[in-house]
Design an enzyme around this catalytic site. Sequence first.
Site, PDB file in Angstrom:
ATOM      1  NE  ARG A  14      -3.329   2.679   2.764  1.00  0.00           N
ATOM      2  CZ  ARG A  14      -3.365   3.424   3.955  1.00  0.00           C
ATOM      3  NH1 ARG A  14      -2.338   3.133   4.788  1.00  0.00           N
ATOM      4  NH2 ARG A  14      -3.830   4.618   3.707  1.00  0.00           N
TER       5      ARG A  14
ATOM      6  CG  HIS B 298      -1.115   9.018   3.529  1.00  0.00           C
ATOM      7  ND1 HIS B 298      -1.239   7.408   3.707  1.00  0.00           N
ATOM      8  CD2 HIS B 298      -1.020   9.709   4.460  1.00  0.00           C
ATOM      9  CE1 HIS B 298      -0.918   7.551   4.818  1.00  0.00           C
ATOM     10  NE2 HIS B 298      -0.778   8.738   5.309  1.00  0.00           N
TER      11      HIS B 298
ATOM     12  CD  GLU C  49      -4.803   7.615   9.778  1.00  0.00           C
ATOM     13  OE1 GLU C  49      -4.591   8.848  10.241  1.00  0.00           O
ATOM     14  OE2 GLU C  49      -4.557   6.545  10.118  1.00  0.00           O
TER      15      GLU C  49
ATOM     16  CG  ASN D 251      -5.311   3.694   8.617  1.00  0.00           C
ATOM     17  OD1 ASN D 251      -5.438   2.477   7.936  1.00  0.00           O
ATOM     18  ND2 ASN D 251      -4.678   4.705   8.026  1.00  0.00           N
TER      19      ASN D 251
ATOM     20  CE1 TYR E 124       0.186   3.188  13.609  1.00  0.00           C
ATOM     21  CE2 TYR E 124      -1.873   4.225  12.468  1.00  0.00           C
ATOM     22  CZ  TYR E 124      -0.832   3.743  12.475  1.00  0.00           C
ATOM     23  OH  TYR E 124       0.094   3.690  11.067  1.00  0.00           O
TER      24      TYR E 124
ATOM     25  CD  GLU F  43      -1.511   4.301   8.003  1.00  0.00           C
ATOM     26  OE1 GLU F  43      -1.288   4.843   9.195  1.00  0.00           O
ATOM     27  OE2 GLU F  43      -1.993   4.727   7.032  1.00  0.00           O
TER      28      GLU F  43
HETATM   29  C1  GBH Z   1      -1.231   7.460  10.744  1.00  0.00           C
HETATM   30  O1  GBH Z   1      -2.042   8.228  11.499  1.00  0.00           O
HETATM   31  C2  GBH Z   1      -1.105   8.229   9.309  1.00  0.00           C
HETATM   32  O2  GBH Z   1      -1.658   7.386   8.287  1.00  0.00           O
HETATM   33  C3  GBH Z   1       0.453   7.916   8.759  1.00  0.00           C
HETATM   34  O3  GBH Z   1       0.790   8.570   7.868  1.00  0.00           O
HETATM   35  C4  GBH Z   1       1.260   8.129   9.897  1.00  0.00           C
HETATM   36  O4  GBH Z   1       2.659   7.930   9.470  1.00  0.00           O
HETATM   37  C5  GBH Z   1       0.995   7.036  10.912  1.00  0.00           C
HETATM   38  O5  GBH Z   1      -0.211   6.646  11.363  1.00  0.00           O
HETATM   39  C6  GBH Z   1       1.859   7.031  12.288  1.00  0.00           C
HETATM   40  O6  GBH Z   1       1.493   8.267  12.943  1.00  0.00           O
HETATM   41  O7  GBH Z   1      -1.427  10.017  21.768  1.00  0.00           O
HETATM   42  O8  GBH Z   1      -2.257   7.808  22.464  1.00  0.00           O
HETATM   43  O9  GBH Z   1      -3.564   9.879  21.644  1.00  0.00           O
HETATM   44  C7  GBH Z   1      -2.139   7.995  12.729  1.00  0.00           C
HETATM   45  C8  GBH Z   1      -2.999   8.906  13.405  1.00  0.00           C
HETATM   46  C9  GBH Z   1      -3.334   9.892  15.388  1.00  0.00           C
HETATM   47  C10 GBH Z   1      -2.943   7.571  15.701  1.00  0.00           C
HETATM   48  C11 GBH Z   1      -2.721  10.276  16.826  1.00  0.00           C
HETATM   49  C12 GBH Z   1      -2.488   7.876  17.090  1.00  0.00           C
HETATM   50  C13 GBH Z   1      -2.520   9.495  18.945  1.00  0.00           C
HETATM   51  C14 GBH Z   1      -2.579   8.638  19.905  1.00  0.00           C
HETATM   52  N1  GBH Z   1      -2.657   8.801  14.863  1.00  0.00           N
HETATM   53  N2  GBH Z   1      -3.357   9.188  17.550  1.00  0.00           N
HETATM   54  S1  GBH Z   1      -2.480   9.180  21.500  1.00  0.00           S
END
Ligand code: GBH
Length: 461
Positions: free
Chosen positions: A87, A131, A176, A306, A308, A370
């Site tokens: 991707r 993106h 996103e 995506n 995290y 992601e």
């Molecule tokens: C993605 O965004 C993007 O698509 C990518 O480009 C980027 O490199 C990748 O993630 C890594 O950042 O501090 O615990 O509240 C992720 C969006 C927004 C996910 C902020 C985590 C905060 C976590 N992010 N969020 S916290």
Amino acid sequence: MPVTSSPTDPTRLPRLPAGFVWGASTAAYQIEGAADEDGKGPSIWDAFVRRPGVVRDGHTGDVACDHYHRSGEDVALMRRLGLDAYRFSVSWPRVLPTGAGKVEPRGLDFYDRLVDALLDAGIEPTPTLFHWDLPQALEDEGGWLNRETAYRFAEYAAVTADRLGDRVKRWITLNEPFVHMSFGYGFGVHAPGRALLLDALPVAHHQLLGHGLATAALRAAVPDGQVLIANNCTPVRLRADTRSDADTAAASAYDVLHNRLFNDPILTGSHPDLSAYGMSDPSWGGVVRDGDLAAIAAPLDGLGVNYYNPTWVTAPADPGAGLPFDLTEPQEAYARTAFGWPVVPDGLTELLTGLKDRYGDALPPVWITENGCSQSAGTDDRARIDYLAGHLAAVAEAVTRGVDVRGYFTWSLLDNFEWAEGYHQRFGLVEVDFATGRRTPRASFAWYRDLIASQRGRTPS
Ligand code: GBH
């Protein structure tokens, strides 16, 4: 200690369904460099990074991983990993330097060569059309605050699919839209650097409209293609010590803004009622026009997710001022990534089963587009292996509970330009020395290669 004797032994992970697609993700501005080569126009990120103080240490994506000149080497790395799919994102201003009108053939040529190299390596190209690197010329007309941008996006989708659609069969429209709206237009910490808080809400609708119009354009150009969107989704959690009705209401409001504002229109054909959650926008009524929701809700072949980490929320300390929630921290002592983000694999099971519970049969097959973590420099990235192993087990658990998950793309193949953090956060299976461009596979690279091979029932080569 060899990786295979650790508790994260890749051969011991639960088996994902046959045909499961193993991938890795990147994005154009974060890896390509060549910021003004071959006729590329400036994007909002080219402009934003030049503002003092917005990116740590003034880093820019001017060179980044220099992937524009090293894509052959990078495809060779992917082949060594045994990826099924890759991707990447297409840079809109490489294809249309001013966002619309004149096409730059050299920009399309780059992606054409990349697609051929991937196919030669047996890797399915999976482009994302947006993106976050909007052509600056469109920002000068208001960017995603301007409804016209949605129409320009669909034209760009058509141009790109006309060129690549004979070989590219799986397309992702937006990456996103929540993060682009909130970080880019709500808080101003990403390009285009506008801090409009809830006045940024039209950006949500215009991106969704762009998604819907681009979906129609992609269907026309690639009748045998698949179309997805990649939404950043988060389970919303409360701390055990803050569970009043006001806290619960705050959690619902956050869920609406972050998740439902972008999933409901696509999957159910209606916007959530923001005013019921304390988020009215005076212009919202005029922003949503007849026919928009029908376009936005066009059937999709998959929902990209995506993930995290979860988000912890409480009632706002100052109700009535600003947003109807405050973000907070968990009480639990979770492991943290180098970014400080909590490592919560079961949040991914919760997220996936929650999507199934909410949308039922309206939920198309899900793709993890992601998932990954930042770690400090060096190639012994045991914490990344733990992160990936935990999250893949969480995906397998969601599959066991009836969620149809078709593939997993880790973020990221390479260390890259991490937006406002510059080169300080390293997400790669492959370490990149940004002074020389040298690539060095990390322990997680070998681990992911072995995992993919064992999931296919083969011994890694
Ligand atoms: C993605 O965004 C993007 O698509 C990518 O480009 C980027 O490199 C990748 O993630 C890594 O950042 O501090 O615990 O509240 C992720 C969006 C927004 C996910 C902020 C985590 C905060 C976590 N992010 N969020 S916290």
